[in-house]
Design a protein around this motif. Structure first.
Motif, PDB file in Angstrom:
ATOM      1  N   GLY A  83       0.655  -1.243  -0.022  1.00 43.95           N
ATOM      2  CA  GLY A  83       0.116   0.038   0.019  1.00 43.95           C
ATOM      3  C   GLY A  83       0.781   1.286  -0.111  1.00 43.95           C
ATOM      4  O   GLY A  83       0.425   2.321   0.291  1.00 43.95           O
ATOM      5  N   GLN A  84       2.268   1.117  -0.346  1.00 48.78           N
ATOM      6  CA  GLN A  84       2.873   2.593  -0.409  1.00 48.78           C
ATOM      7  C   GLN A  84       3.031   2.903  -1.929  1.00 48.78           C
ATOM      8  O   GLN A  84       2.560   2.260  -2.800  1.00 48.78           O
ATOM      9  CB  GLN A  84       4.245   2.168   0.319  1.00 48.78           C
ATOM     10  CG  GLN A  84       4.159   1.892   1.592  1.00 48.78           C
ATOM     11  CD  GLN A  84       5.500   1.770   2.377  1.00 48.78           C
ATOM     12  OE1 GLN A  84       6.157   3.077   2.525  1.00 48.78           O
ATOM     13  NE2 GLN A  84       6.003   0.663   2.617  1.00 48.78           N
ATOM     14  N   LEU A  85       3.540   3.874  -2.202  1.00 50.99           N
ATOM     15  CA  LEU A  85       3.877   4.394  -3.472  1.00 50.99           C
ATOM     16  C   LEU A  85       5.300   4.648  -3.854  1.00 50.99           C
ATOM     17  O   LEU A  85       6.013   5.127  -2.985  1.00 50.99           O
ATOM     18  CB  LEU A  85       3.181   6.003  -3.807  1.00 50.99           C
ATOM     19  CG  LEU A  85       1.509   5.627  -3.615  1.00 50.99           C
ATOM     20  CD1 LEU A  85       1.120   7.040  -3.753  1.00 50.99           C
ATOM     21  CD2 LEU A  85       1.018   4.690  -4.972  1.00 50.99           C
ATOM     22  N   ILE A  86       5.983   3.927  -4.910  1.00 49.08           N
ATOM     23  CA  ILE A  86       7.227   4.107  -5.339  1.00 49.08           C
ATOM     24  C   ILE A  86       7.197   5.249  -6.431  1.00 49.08           C
ATOM     25  O   ILE A  86       6.508   4.923  -7.538  1.00 49.08           O
ATOM     26  CB  ILE A  86       7.837   2.698  -5.798  1.00 49.08           C
ATOM     27  CG1 ILE A  86       7.731   1.780  -4.453  1.00 49.08           C
ATOM     28  CG2 ILE A  86       9.192   3.143  -6.344  1.00 49.08           C
ATOM     29  CD1 ILE A  86       8.206   0.285  -5.147  1.00 49.08           C
ATOM     30  N   VAL A  87       7.825   6.114  -6.292  1.00 48.66           N
ATOM     31  CA  VAL A  87       7.798   7.485  -7.033  1.00 48.66           C
ATOM     32  C   VAL A  87       9.113   7.225  -7.976  1.00 48.66           C
ATOM     33  O   VAL A  87      10.236   7.180  -7.549  1.00 48.66           O
ATOM     34  CB  VAL A  87       7.760   8.904  -6.432  1.00 48.66           C
ATOM     35  CG1 VAL A  87       7.840   9.925  -7.418  1.00 48.66           C
ATOM     36  CG2 VAL A  87       6.527   8.917  -5.721  1.00 48.66           C
ATOM     37  N   ASP A  88       8.868   7.319  -9.365  1.00 48.38           N
ATOM     38  CA  ASP A  88      10.098   7.451 -10.179  1.00 48.38           C
ATOM     39  C   ASP A  88      10.978   8.576  -9.625  1.00 48.38           C
ATOM     40  O   ASP A  88      10.655   9.593  -9.230  1.00 48.38           O
ATOM     41  CB  ASP A  88       9.703   7.806 -11.652  1.00 48.38           C
ATOM     42  CG  ASP A  88       8.928   6.514 -12.263  1.00 48.38           C
ATOM     43  OD1 ASP A  88       9.181   5.431 -11.655  1.00 48.38           O
ATOM     44  OD2 ASP A  88       8.844   6.840 -13.552  1.00 48.38           O
ATOM     45  N   GLY A  89      12.375   7.977  -9.711  1.00 47.83           N
ATOM     46  CA  GLY A  89      13.465   8.905  -9.140  1.00 47.83           C
ATOM     47  C   GLY A  89      13.652   8.891  -7.683  1.00 47.83           C
ATOM     48  O   GLY A  89      14.605   9.625  -7.118  1.00 47.83           O
ATOM     49  N   PRO A  93       9.844   4.068  -0.934  1.00 46.40           N
ATOM     50  CA  PRO A  93       8.590   4.434  -0.885  1.00 46.40           C
ATOM     51  C   PRO A  93       7.684   5.324   0.003  1.00 46.40           C
ATOM     52  O   PRO A  93       8.432   5.524   0.939  1.00 46.40           O
ATOM     53  CB  PRO A  93       7.859   2.849  -0.921  1.00 46.40           C
ATOM     54  CG  PRO A  93       8.847   2.054   0.059  1.00 46.40           C
ATOM     55  CD  PRO A  93      10.234   2.846  -0.382  1.00 46.40           C
ATOM     56  N   PHE A  94       6.931   5.800  -0.466  1.00 44.51           N
ATOM     57  CA  PHE A  94       6.073   6.772   0.333  1.00 44.51           C
ATOM     58  C   PHE A  94       4.790   6.146   1.135  1.00 44.51           C
ATOM     59  O   PHE A  94       4.386   5.511   0.161  1.00 44.51           O
ATOM     60  CB  PHE A  94       5.885   8.125  -0.565  1.00 44.51           C
ATOM     61  CG  PHE A  94       6.921   8.839  -1.060  1.00 44.51           C
ATOM     62  CD1 PHE A  94       7.504   9.944  -0.074  1.00 44.51           C
ATOM     63  CD2 PHE A  94       7.618   8.458  -2.368  1.00 44.51           C
ATOM     64  CE1 PHE A  94       8.709  10.556  -0.469  1.00 44.51           C
ATOM     65  CE2 PHE A  94       8.911   9.367  -2.371  1.00 44.51           C
ATOM     66  CZ  PHE A  94       9.359  10.116  -1.793  1.00 44.51           C
ATOM     67  N   PRO A  95       4.506   6.452   2.187  1.00 40.17           N
ATOM     68  CA  PRO A  95       3.484   5.996   2.787  1.00 40.17           C
ATOM     69  C   PRO A  95       2.170   6.436   2.478  1.00 40.17           C
ATOM     70  O   PRO A  95       1.022   5.836   2.678  1.00 40.17           O
ATOM     71  CB  PRO A  95       3.700   6.211   4.342  1.00 40.17           C
ATOM     72  CG  PRO A  95       4.397   7.229   4.351  1.00 40.17           C
ATOM     73  CD  PRO A  95       5.295   7.445   2.988  1.00 40.17           C
ATOM     74  N   SER A  96       1.915   7.476   1.719  1.00 39.13           N
ATOM     75  CA  SER A  96       0.617   8.212   1.477  1.00 39.13           C
ATOM     76  C   SER A  96       0.820   9.022   0.241  1.00 39.13           C
ATOM     77  O   SER A  96       1.970   9.236  -0.497  1.00 39.13           O
ATOM     78  CB  SER A  96       0.294   9.115   2.509  1.00 39.13           C
ATOM     79  OG  SER A  96       0.872  10.405   2.126  1.00 39.13           O
TER      80      SER A  96
END
Length: 133
Positions: A83-89, A93-96
Motif C-alpha cells: 500500500g505504499q507508492l514508489i515514485v520514479d526517481g 517508497p512513500f506511505p501516502s
C-alpha cells in the motif's frame, strides 16, 4: 558457503531489458518458497491506500500518474503490495499519496486529488466509490 539463487518471472526480465537509462526499476525479494516447502506469507496492505486495495479498487503494481500543465510537471508512481507508492526517481517508497505528490512537486499538496489511476479516476474518486459500496 551458502548459495543465493534468484529466479525472476519472465515479465520482470522483459521489463528490465526494455528499461531506459532514466527508468527506475524496483525489485522486491521475498524469502521462502524454497525446496523445504516454505512459502512466503501474503503481503497485507496498510496505510491510507489499504481500504482501496482490500476493496479491489486499487491493485499492486498499478501505475498512477499526474500532469500539471501550468507548472509543466508530471509524476509517475507505482502502488506496492503493502500500500505504499514508489515514485520514479526516489529510492524509498512513500506511505501516502500526498507525501508521494509532495516528493514530485516540492509543495504540500493533496495527493488524493492529484494522482490518477490508469482509467483516469483520481484516488479521491476511488475513495468516494468505496464510501458508496
Amino acid at each position: 558457503m551458502a548459495t543465493l539463487s534468484i529466479h525472476f518471472d519472465p515479465a520482470v526480465i522483459a521489463r528490465l531489458t526494455s528499461a531506459s537509462g532514466d527508468d527506475t526499476i524496483h525489485v522486491t525479494l521475498s524469502l521462502g518458497g524454497g525446496s523445504d516447502g516454505a512459502t512466503a506469507s501474503p503481503v497485507i496492505p496498510h496505510g491510507p491506500l489499504a481500504a482501496l486495495m482490500q476493496a479491489g479498487l486499487l491493485k499492486p503494481d498499478t501505475v498512477l500518474t499526474f500532469h500539471q500543465r501550468r507548472a509543466n510537471r508530471s509524476g509517475r508512481a507505482v502502488v506496492t503490495a503493502d500500500g505504499q507508492l514508489i515514485v520514479d526517481g526516489h529510492p524509498s517508497p512513500f506511505p501516502s499519496p500526498s507525501k508521494a505528490a509532495e516528493a514530485v512537486t516540492g509543495n504540500v499538496i493533496n495527493g488524493w486529488t492529484l494522482w490518477h489511476a490508469p482509467d483516469g479516476s483520481t484516488l479521491d474518486q476511488l475513495r468516494q466509490k468505496l464510501d458508496t459500496q
